[in-house]
Design an enzyme around this catalytic site. Structure first.
Site, PDB file in Angstrom:
ATOM      1  N   GLU A 119       0.846  -1.210   0.000  1.00 18.66           N
ATOM      2  CA  GLU A 119       0.000   0.000   0.000  1.00 18.66           C
ATOM      3  C   GLU A 119       0.880   1.259   0.000  1.00 18.66           C
ATOM      4  O   GLU A 119       0.773   2.112   0.890  1.00 18.66           O
ATOM      5  CB  GLU A 119      -0.991  -0.023   1.169  1.00 18.66           C
ATOM      6  CG  GLU A 119      -1.966  -1.178   1.037  1.00 18.66           C
ATOM      7  CD  GLU A 119      -3.194  -1.125   1.938  1.00 18.66           C
ATOM      8  OE1 GLU A 119      -3.243  -0.271   2.829  1.00 18.66           O
ATOM      9  OE2 GLU A 119      -4.107  -1.947   1.727  1.00 18.66           O
ATOM     10  N   GLU A 165      -4.690  -8.952  -0.745  1.00 17.70           N
ATOM     11  CA  GLU A 165      -5.561  -8.731   0.414  1.00 17.70           C
ATOM     12  C   GLU A 165      -6.984  -8.625  -0.102  1.00 17.70           C
ATOM     13  O   GLU A 165      -7.271  -7.756  -0.937  1.00 17.70           O
ATOM     14  CB  GLU A 165      -5.195  -7.445   1.163  1.00 17.70           C
ATOM     15  CG  GLU A 165      -3.887  -7.529   1.926  1.00 17.70           C
ATOM     16  CD  GLU A 165      -3.582  -6.277   2.761  1.00 17.70           C
ATOM     17  OE1 GLU A 165      -4.537  -5.601   3.201  1.00 17.70           O
ATOM     18  OE2 GLU A 165      -2.389  -5.995   2.958  1.00 17.70           O
TER      19      GLU A 165
HETATM   20  O1  AHR Z   1      -5.445  -6.392   6.501  1.00 20.44           O
HETATM   21  C1  AHR Z   1      -5.437  -5.261   7.300  1.00 20.44           C
HETATM   22  C2  AHR Z   1      -4.755  -4.061   6.643  1.00 20.44           C
HETATM   23  O2  AHR Z   1      -5.467  -3.686   5.510  1.00 20.44           O
HETATM   24  C3  AHR Z   1      -3.367  -4.274   6.119  1.00 20.44           C
HETATM   25  O3  AHR Z   1      -2.396  -4.119   7.108  1.00 20.44           O
HETATM   26  C4  AHR Z   1      -3.222  -3.202   5.093  1.00 20.44           C
HETATM   27  O4  AHR Z   1      -2.314  -3.531   4.076  1.00 20.44           O
HETATM   28  C5  AHR Z   1      -4.631  -2.998   4.599  1.00 20.44           C
HETATM   29  O5  AHR Z   1      -4.977  -1.672   4.578  1.00 20.44           O
END
Ligand code: AHR
Length: 522
Positions: free
Chosen positions: A211, A330
């Site tokens: 991110e 994610e």
């Molecule tokens: O999964 C939780 C968080 O979500 C992670 O640390 C981040 O990469 C995303 O914003």
């Protein structure tokens, strides 16, 4: 659910469901739905492949140093009374082994953007505690590289190491990789040996940043692309190099990465979270929701397909040969904490609605195997859309776990073109097709079919035109927010399913709110 003469297992399941409903309805009366007429739908399966095989790594998971995700959930330490192997709890590892987790991403997330790998090696008693900048509390560093790699080996999983591009130098990043994977003699590989590991580990994927548009450094795409190239230069001839990609529907970021970093990456990433309200300020609750929220949540989950399609179109302009992959490293549901919850950060319950989100998301990934070759659901244990929840020595399997278990035959299978015709349903401002499908051909020539009835009220009867017997399992419950608790860990669990063709071919009966996964009999 309408049992047929030829469907004995479903008859049993029907009785079980009634029994379940009698037990569960008083608990979840607010979200229970009345019985309704069965609706007809048709599944048409074509013989031709809809894309390359489904990479088993599409079924990957994510484990971050966050809340009770690592400490308590997976790691209890070698001295714990909770049975463990070198600190990793036996019950949870065994449940995950049963799933056949292909790959685990670690140590974050945002945690990775502030992580110094040197804090997590050497004598555990001498490791420094650090504040966990993003998720609160102190990080003991008791679990570091050696411990995580041991977990991966216990699971039989590959790893995605998420490297820190925000606050670690390129030299430190390449040293970490050399420490883990170096074969010859060097100061770093000798240090690894002194710390107890002779043989190099395999690192299949290395994430360069996380991110980068947010917790990973708030970078402009152009700055990030240049920085990516710098770090990637020192990670060549090793793992697949993964650029931190989109999470904010930012087409420009994808465009810039593809223009400037193409030779220096094997993949870029997408983060996609499903919030029932679509609003980060008030995300919505994990349980106790209504049918409008059910439908909106599933619709938002399905919308990942629009994002993937847009990203793929940009990637195609620069990489027609599709060398670079899109990893959804994610994804999953994200709810507000339960009122009064004393659990760790991002702990949330997991209901039949989460199971639907998992099923529709996996179906989307199956439709985009030309680029989507790895994903990591967020997260493995006790965090967000978890597979497993723990409470001290107790653990339970979530409905999401059961979907991953049901879908196992899809790993490595070739997706087939499949069309569903049938009605839609509308709740609030969301209209959805009632039935969702994914069909694939396994390496041993079987056909695997996943069907989800998203409608919270109406059962569906799906005509397939297929001739053979199918068997598998069904996951359903009497309430939209049915979930497992530590006192009732089997409230929602799969039941066997078998169907034989009648005169008109094979018909698959789907109870309202159900997921059926079957394969053709050998
Ligand atoms: O999964 C939780 C968080 O979500 C992670 O640390 C981040 O990469 C995303 O914003």
């Amino acid at each position: 659910m309408t049992p047929t003469k030829t469907n004995h297992t479903m008859k049993t399941s029907h009785l079980l469901c009634k029994l379940l409903a009698a037990l569960v309805l008083p608990l979840f009366a607010s979200t229970a739905v009345p019985a309704a007429e069965t609706v007809q739908a048709r599944l048409t399966v074509h013989a031709d492949a809809a894309g390359p095989r489904i990479d088993p790594d599409v079924y990957g998971q994510f484990a971050e140093h966050l809340g009770e995700g690592i400490y308590g959930g997976l790691w209890v330490g070698p001295e714990s009374k909770i049975p463990n192997v070198r600190g990793w709890r036996k019950d949870v590892v065994q449940a995950l082994r049963q799933l056949g987790v292909p790959v685990v991403r670690w140590p974050g997330g945002c945690f990775a953007d502030d992580y110094d790998w040197r804090d997590g090696i050497g004598n555990p008693k001498k490791r420094p505690a650090r504040l966990n900048r993003w998720w609160g509390g102190a990080e003991s560093n008791r679990v570091g590289t050696h411990e995580f790699m041991d977990l991966a080996e216990q699971l039989g999983a590959e790893v995605v190491i998420a490297g820190n591009m925000a606050s670690m130098t390129p030299k430190a990043m390449s040293h970490w990789l050399e420490y883990m994977t170096g074969e010859g003699r060097s100061a770093l590989t000798d240090e690894r040996r002194r710390n107890g590991r002779d043989k190099p580990w395999k690192v299949k994927y290395f994430g360069i940043g996380n991110e980068s548009w947010g917790c990973g450094g708030n970078m402009r795409p152009e700055f990030q692309a240049d920085l990516h190239n710098l770090y990637a230069t020192f990670l060549s001839n090793g793992p697949k190099r993964v650029a931190s990609g989109d999470g904010q529907a930012n087409d420009h970021l994808i465009e810039v990465l593809m223009q400037r970093s193409l030779p220096h990456m094997d993949a870029l990433t997408l983060h996609y979270y499903t919030l029932p309200t679509g609003d980060w300020a008030t995300k919505g609750q994990a349980t106790g929701f209504d049918a409008d929220s059910w439908a909106k949540t599933i619709r938002i989950a399905k919308d990942i397909e629009k994002r993937i399609t847009t990203i793929k179109a940009i990637m195609d302009k620069h990489d027609a040969a599709k060398r670079v992959a899109l990893y959804v490293d994610e994804w999953g549901t994200w709810f507000d904490p339960a009122p009064g919850s004393k659990r760790g950060a991002l702990y949330q319950q997991n209901t039949l609605r989460d199971a639907m989100v998992a099923a529709v998301s996996l179906n989307v990934f199956h439709r985009h195997t030309d680029r989507v070759r790895m994903t990591n659901i967020a997260q493995m244990v006790n965090v967000l859309q978890a597979m497993v929840l723990t409470d001290g020595p107790r653990m339970l399997l979530t409905p999401t776990y059961h979907v991953f278990d049901l879908y196992k035959p899809f790993k490595g299978a070739t997706p087939l073109k499949a069309e569903i015709s049938g009605p839609t349903f509308r709740r609030g401002d969301s209209e959805l097709p009632m039935v969702e499908a994914s069909v694939a051909k396994t390496a041993d020539g079987k056909t695997v079919i996943a069907l989800a009835n998203l409608d919270p009220e109406r059962p569906a009867r799906v005509a397939t035109g297929l001739r053979g017997v199918v068997q598998g399992r069904v996951l359903t419950a009497a309430a939209m927010d049915a979930h497992n608790t530590f006192d009732r860990p089997q409230t929602i669990a799969p039941a066997p399913y078998r169907a034989e063709p009648g005169a008109d071919g094979l018909t698959i009966e789907l109870p309202a709110m159900s997921i059926v996964v079957v394969t053709t009999a050998p």
